[in-house]
Design an enzyme around this catalytic site. Sequence first.
Site, PDB file in Angstrom:
ATOM      1  N   SER A   1       8.757   0.067  -7.720  1.00  0.00           N
ATOM      2  CA  SER A   1       9.302  -0.882  -6.338  1.00  0.00           C
ATOM      3  C   SER A   1       9.268   0.162  -5.282  1.00  0.00           C
ATOM      4  CB  SER A   1      10.934  -1.413  -6.640  1.00  0.00           C
ATOM      5  OG  SER A   1      11.764  -0.226  -6.924  1.00  0.00           O
TER       6      SER A   1
ATOM      7  N   HIS B   1       3.824  -4.228 -16.477  1.00  0.00           N
ATOM      8  CA  HIS B   1       3.079  -4.189 -15.396  1.00  0.00           C
ATOM      9  C   HIS B   1       4.050  -3.520 -14.181  1.00  0.00           C
ATOM     10  CE1 HIS B   1       5.271  -7.520 -13.736  1.00  0.00           C
ATOM     11  NE2 HIS B   1       4.605  -7.779 -12.522  1.00  0.00           N
TER      12      HIS B   1
ATOM     13  N   LEU C   1       0.801  -1.262  -0.120  1.00  0.00           N
ATOM     14  CA  LEU C   1      -0.089   0.014  -0.109  1.00  0.00           C
ATOM     15  C   LEU C   1       0.785   1.464  -0.033  1.00  0.00           C
ATOM     16  CD1 LEU C   1      -2.264  -1.067   3.039  1.00  0.00           C
ATOM     17  CD2 LEU C   1      -2.696  -1.424   0.736  1.00  0.00           C
TER      18      LEU C   1
END
Lengths: 143, 488
Positions: free
Chosen positions: B387, B411, B213
């Site tokens: 990342s 993606h 998150l």
Amino acid sequence: MDKRYEYLEHTADARFRAYGESLEEAFENAAYAMFNVMIDTSTVSAETSYEIELTSEDIEGLLFNWLSEILFVFEVESLAFAKFAVDRLEQDKDNFRLVARALGEEIDLSRHRFGTEVKAATYNDMRIERTPEGWMIQATVDT
Amino acid sequence: MSEETEISVFDILIKIDDNTWEVPIGYKAGMHVPGRIFVSGHLLGILEKETIDQVANVAMLPGIQKYSMAMPDAHLGYGFSIGGVAAFDKENGIISPGGVGFDINCGVRLIRTNLLENDVRPKLSQLLDDLFEAIPTGVGSKSRLRVSDAELDDIFINGVQWAVDKGYGVKEDLDHCESGGKIPGADPSKVSAKARKRGRPQLGTLGSGNHFLEVQYVDEIYDEELASVFGLHKGQVTFMIHCGSRGAGHQICTDHLQVLTQASRKYNIALPDKQLACAPAQSPEAQDYFKAMLCAANYAWVNRHVIMHWTREVFEKTFAEEFGDLGMHLVYDVAHNIAKLEEHTVDGKKTEVYVHRKGATRAFSPGHPDLPDDYRVTGQPVIIPGSMGTASYVLCGTKESMEISFGSACHGAGRVMSRKSAKSELHGEQVREELSLKGIQVRASQPSLIAEEAPEVYKSSSEVVDVVHDLGIAKKVAKLLPMGVIKG
């Protein structure tokens, strides 16, 4: 066996080799190798025992089922494992069959040291081979 | 990467243009079509040879159309490479769980707010603590939401519609979710009791590994016009959710992989890798998997939706305003591990194909009927997470993506370092400290996870995104930078 298992290089997932003088022992060590990706088994005590019985048409399928079943039991029974014991691994005319126990205790987030979640066992580059010392299992698990 | 590996990669591939490399049909015996790897020369230098082998393996599967493709974030997977895209003829092709992965409909959801970076910074620490508390994360985490078996059926069939009916989120959220948060055709009778057992307690949980998150802010806008349609502007705070179908999806894949392994033998399909187990697309085995896979896909959308709902609640508490007043609208939600029946043009003819995207995002063009009205002019939002500690991007689909890549783009960043090396070379607390100096706060269940997911272990997300932008298969719209990250 000096070394029960070792991790190999893999960019995204966890790949390991597990060893055993017998195939049963190699299956046990494969379970330790996979489970230790998720949780440090030395922080878990073997209080309760969970029986596992599986069959498969081939030995690779049996290993896949064995690793998959441990993940399933871990998740739905909230059991962390300290020890794996494969009591019997046999072949009859149609199937390979495994009878085993996984020993552990209820997950306790305050005591157990968790690592990365293993999502699933895979067939990727799976190898189950006889060696001069016994058996070698190579498997890759999805993390 | 050794030098030998680098040389062999360039030896195998034929350069088509700066960002397109072909795996020739003869590279491996049995390839029906060539492979196409979309990477820059630099990214190709860090590609493993095994990834090329995996692209070639997929080219051997029956009924594959045009090319076996890999996106610039490609890396070694199982079965398909990660970043793999392939389309198979509806009648003469196959369906393979190896082209979807275990984490069915792993994907990303982006929520915007009308808060600015400076509104959030002073409250960031508390906000992250509250989010970490509200949303279960990490290995073995269980949700405070428990669903009955009947509700689980409803979730499998109706996806996000179930959640909205239950009071999670609002009707408008449905339009901004790929496939409206529900793919028709899901059949819960194809889902095992085991998968149900894993699925019931896990709705609204993040999981572990690369899932996260993130509280972010818009650092740069590349296209003002497109960005304004997506409701994005510089300095604005956004929230990103990256997770999938949890144990339900993992078990559905595990169960059907067993069936399809036997089916591959039954239908005499030669498999270069056992993890590519598959069956003819219209066979009962393949259809059973497909209908169960759709259950997991719908479940995953509900999972991200419930997490979004709880996130909105935490923001409401922190900023003492209703989420609507905080402008917390869903920008879009994309799946990046999925197989879908789609219409594409092959050899000038419209045809139905099963597009497998494993670590790849759908990137439909402007005007596509599957897009909501407000995005029909722009093209589909494509959300690319970075990342931990690096930029994420919002792009949008283009006409070219329909022609080049079956309406698909990359993606994410793509790993370059194994978890094993990361843990031995990096230290979680040190990585946390370094990120903190850059103004990025991290919450994680274990410090080792911070090391395993450190920025260094991934390719640069900006480099990956530049390749798809330059190729024209997705257009850059906005760049998002992290302020706070929660890792499972």
